[in-house]
Design an enzyme around this catalytic site. Structure first.
Site, mmCIF file in Angstrom:
data_model
loop_
_atom_site.group_PDB
_atom_site.id
_atom_site.type_symbol
_atom_site.label_atom_id
_atom_site.label_comp_id
_atom_site.label_asym_id
_atom_site.label_seq_id
_atom_site.Cartn_x
_atom_site.Cartn_y
_atom_site.Cartn_z
ATOM 1 N N ILE A 94 0.858 -1.206 0.000
ATOM 2 C CA ILE A 94 0.000 0.000 0.000
ATOM 3 C C ILE A 94 0.889 1.248 0.000
ATOM 4 O O ILE A 94 0.640 2.204 -0.748
ATOM 5 C CB ILE A 94 -0.957 0.024 1.207
ATOM 6 C CG1 ILE A 94 -1.938 -1.155 1.128
ATOM 7 C CG2 ILE A 94 -1.747 1.339 1.244
ATOM 8 C CD1 ILE A 94 -2.914 -1.248 2.283
ATOM 9 N N ASP A 138 -14.086 0.568 1.523
ATOM 10 C CA ASP A 138 -15.374 -0.103 1.335
ATOM 11 C C ASP A 138 -16.408 0.886 0.789
ATOM 12 O O ASP A 138 -17.230 0.554 -0.061
ATOM 13 C CB ASP A 138 -15.846 -0.699 2.675
ATOM 14 C CG ASP A 138 -14.787 -1.601 3.271
ATOM 15 O OD1 ASP A 138 -14.524 -2.662 2.691
ATOM 16 O OD2 ASP A 138 -14.183 -1.227 4.290
ATOM 17 N N HIS A 165 -14.612 -3.130 10.069
ATOM 18 C CA HIS A 165 -14.021 -3.406 8.755
ATOM 19 C C HIS A 165 -13.804 -4.916 8.671
ATOM 20 O O HIS A 165 -12.715 -5.432 8.919
ATOM 21 C CB HIS A 165 -12.691 -2.663 8.589
ATOM 22 C CG HIS A 165 -11.994 -3.001 7.312
ATOM 23 N ND1 HIS A 165 -12.498 -2.674 6.080
ATOM 24 C CD2 HIS A 165 -10.847 -3.673 7.070
ATOM 25 C CE1 HIS A 165 -11.691 -3.134 5.143
ATOM 26 N NE2 HIS A 165 -10.684 -3.745 5.711
HETATM 27 P P1 NAI Z 1 2.298 -5.591 3.154
HETATM 28 O O1 NAI Z 1 2.488 -6.911 3.795
HETATM 29 O O2 NAI Z 1 2.691 -5.402 1.736
HETATM 30 O O3 NAI Z 1 3.049 -4.483 4.019
HETATM 31 C C1 NAI Z 1 3.035 -4.469 5.404
HETATM 32 C C2 NAI Z 1 4.382 -3.928 5.836
HETATM 33 O O4 NAI Z 1 4.356 -3.750 7.243
HETATM 34 C C3 NAI Z 1 5.535 -4.888 5.523
HETATM 35 O O5 NAI Z 1 6.539 -4.197 4.792
HETATM 36 C C4 NAI Z 1 6.030 -5.293 6.912
HETATM 37 O O6 NAI Z 1 7.418 -5.548 6.954
HETATM 38 C C5 NAI Z 1 5.640 -4.044 7.708
HETATM 39 N N1 NAI Z 1 5.625 -4.236 9.158
HETATM 40 C C6 NAI Z 1 5.309 -5.358 9.871
HETATM 41 N N2 NAI Z 1 5.464 -5.125 11.172
HETATM 42 C C7 NAI Z 1 5.851 -3.836 11.301
HETATM 43 C C8 NAI Z 1 6.186 -3.029 12.415
HETATM 44 N N3 NAI Z 1 6.161 -3.506 13.669
HETATM 45 N N4 NAI Z 1 6.588 -1.748 12.182
HETATM 46 C C9 NAI Z 1 6.650 -1.259 10.931
HETATM 47 N N5 NAI Z 1 6.359 -1.990 9.830
HETATM 48 C C10 NAI Z 1 5.967 -3.266 10.025
HETATM 49 O O7 NAI Z 1 0.763 -5.217 3.387
HETATM 50 P P2 NAI Z 1 -0.116 -4.131 2.610
HETATM 51 O O8 NAI Z 1 -0.764 -4.776 1.457
HETATM 52 O O9 NAI Z 1 0.675 -2.897 2.414
HETATM 53 O O10 NAI Z 1 -1.276 -3.899 3.683
HETATM 54 C C11 NAI Z 1 -1.004 -3.255 4.902
HETATM 55 C C12 NAI Z 1 -2.124 -3.510 5.887
HETATM 56 O O11 NAI Z 1 -3.325 -2.904 5.427
HETATM 57 C C13 NAI Z 1 -2.479 -4.989 6.086
HETATM 58 O O12 NAI Z 1 -2.746 -5.194 7.463
HETATM 59 C C14 NAI Z 1 -3.763 -5.170 5.288
HETATM 60 O O13 NAI Z 1 -4.543 -6.221 5.791
HETATM 61 C C15 NAI Z 1 -4.413 -3.824 5.532
HETATM 62 N N6 NAI Z 1 -5.432 -3.428 4.568
HETATM 63 C C16 NAI Z 1 -6.485 -2.706 5.072
HETATM 64 C C17 NAI Z 1 -7.453 -2.223 4.242
HETATM 65 C C18 NAI Z 1 -8.583 -1.410 4.800
HETATM 66 O O14 NAI Z 1 -9.502 -1.106 4.032
HETATM 67 N N7 NAI Z 1 -8.594 -1.040 6.064
HETATM 68 C C19 NAI Z 1 -7.413 -2.480 2.794
HETATM 69 C C20 NAI Z 1 -6.242 -3.208 2.360
HETATM 70 C C21 NAI Z 1 -5.291 -3.667 3.241
#
Ligand code: NAI
Length: 376
Positions: free
Chosen positions: A15, A159, A203
């Site tokens: 993201i 959403d 969510h």
């Molecule tokens: P991603 O897995 O590509 O990136 C997550 C990043 O967080 C990774 O680079 C990881 O190393 C890092 N990370 C893990 N622990 C950490 C910490 N303690 N401190 C700093 N960084 C840390 O995931 P993506 O696709 O970027 O999604 C991010 C989050 O957003 C996920 O939890 C996903 O489920 C959520 N999400 C929420 C949505 C919403 O509508 N609320 C929509 C889409 C995704």
């Protein structure tokens, strides 16, 4: 010149990769605001973070970016932060239960809350995107008790945008086919031509995509959705636990709830471009727009809500963002004109019960068996 200090956790994730260019082009905080961006990730992602900083340099973003720090040092990332965008966490893997996801993520949010409390600006605004977003937001706020509760929000805007997109797709195809119930002619409808919808609750699959008061702006006049769509069952709110139709196409509410899963199955990765755009829209409306009277879905504390949701929960509601210039940047209010239908009320109660359960589970994990948020 004002420089806004913005920390993005999960800075090396997918993201963030789509969000950074939006911030750097001035499309999130406005062209007049210069941003110092701190991208925080964990040590295994340090090299990826370095590469992203190189790519930012190579992108020659014109003016909005004052500086960039890619770091695994949490304190440097949060020091003086005025906006915190929390993307960092463990994404849901296939077959993972919500409880397992929670156990992985609430510990991270507790830590992020402590960092906000100790190092961020006293008026820092925090947006939680990382899942489980609502409960993560609650845990974050519980660990940053000196920041105002109105400064915490979670992303339900994706959403909301999904529902707007589906409504537009349907209405425009009806208009193009000339089969609207009244003989209406119109230019193609745009996102600004849709209003009156809301995502309520958590969510999660229990969210309540409410289209009961949707209106379209047709030839300059606001008309009920039925003027174009007729009395289509597609608009009717389905129970969250109803058997899903193939791909969720039978009902709008079902399609909105299933959208993330459909994208995950097809891309083998969760939504990122649309999540970044929704994050930008949420922050832009909340922190940078003049008041427009526009109602958007936003996950916020339920304190003082006029919809009967118990106090002290973080839940998605219809809100309007207020005057955000200068010191008041970041105001919002519940849209108390929004009326709940019986169906929406009933389903919102189910989603609220789930939020209460998640709160119980989260604080019990954090407190080793006790479930009092104050100790979180
Ligand atoms: P991603 O897995 O590509 O990136 C997550 C990043 O967080 C990774 O680079 C990881 O190393 C890092 N990370 C893990 N622990 C950490 C910490 N303690 N401190 C700093 N960084 C840390 O995931 P993506 O696709 O970027 O999604 C991010 C989050 O957003 C996920 O939890 C996903 O489920 C959520 N999400 C929420 C949505 C919403 O509508 N609320 C929509 C889409 C995704």
């Amino acid at each position: 010149m004002v420089v806004l200090q913005v920390v993005v956790t999960g800075g090396a994730g997918q993201i963030a990769y789509s969000l950074i260019p939006l911030i750097a082009r001035g499309l999130v905080f406005g062209p007049a605001t210069r941003v110092h961006l701190r991208l925080l990730d964990i040590p295994p992602a340090a090299q990826a973070l370095e590469a992203i900083v190189m790519e930012i340099q190579d992108s020659l973003f014109p003016t909005a970016l004052e500086g960039v720090l890619g770091t695994t040092d949490e304190v440097r990332a949060f020091e003086g932060a005025q906006v915190a965008i929390l993307l960092g966490g463990f994404p849901r893997k296939p077959g993972m239960e919500r409880g397992q996801l929670m156990a992985k993520n609430v510990g991270i949010m507790k830590r992020m809350g402590q960092l906000l409390e100790r190092h961020a600006s006293r008026d820092c605004k925090a947006l939680v995107v990382a899942n489980p977003a609502a409960t993560n937001c609650l845990v974050l706020a519980a660990n940053a008790p000196s920041l105002p509760r109105k400064n915490f929000s979670f992303l339900s805007r994706l959403d909301h945008e999904r529902m707007v997109g589906m409504l537009l797709e349907k209405a425009n195809s009806v208009l193009a086919a000339g089969t609207a119930s009244h003989a209406v002619r119109s230019e193609r409808l745009r996102p600004a031509d849709v209003r009156g919808l809301c995502i309520w609750g958590n969510h999660s699959d229990s969210q309540v995509p409410d289209a009961s008061s949707v209106e379209f702006c047709l030839n300059g006049n606001w008309v009920p959705a039925q003027t174009i769509l007729g009395d289509s069952p597609w608009l009717k709110l389905q129970d969250a636990n109803a058997v899903a139709g193939a791909g969720g196409g039978d009902y709008l509410s079902e399609a909105v709830r299933n959208r993330g899963a459909v994208i995950l199955a097809a891309r083998k990765l969760s939504s990122a471009m649309s999540a970044a755009n929704a994050t930008a829209a949420h922050l832009g409306d909340w922190l940078c727009s003049p008041p427009t009277g526009k109602t958007v879905s936003m996950g916020v504390f339920s304190d003082g809500n006029p919809f009967g949701v118990p106090e002290g929960l973080v839940c998605s509601f219809p809100v309007q963002c207020g005057d955000l210039s200068g010191a008041n940047r970041g105001g919002w209010n519940f849209d108390s004109d929004f009326r709940l239908t019986e169906d929406v009320s009933r389903q919102l109660a189910v989603s609220v019960a789930e939020l209460e359960e998640e709160r119980e589970m989260a604080f019990s994990i954090l407190n080793g068996g006790q479930s009092t948020p104050s100790e979180g």
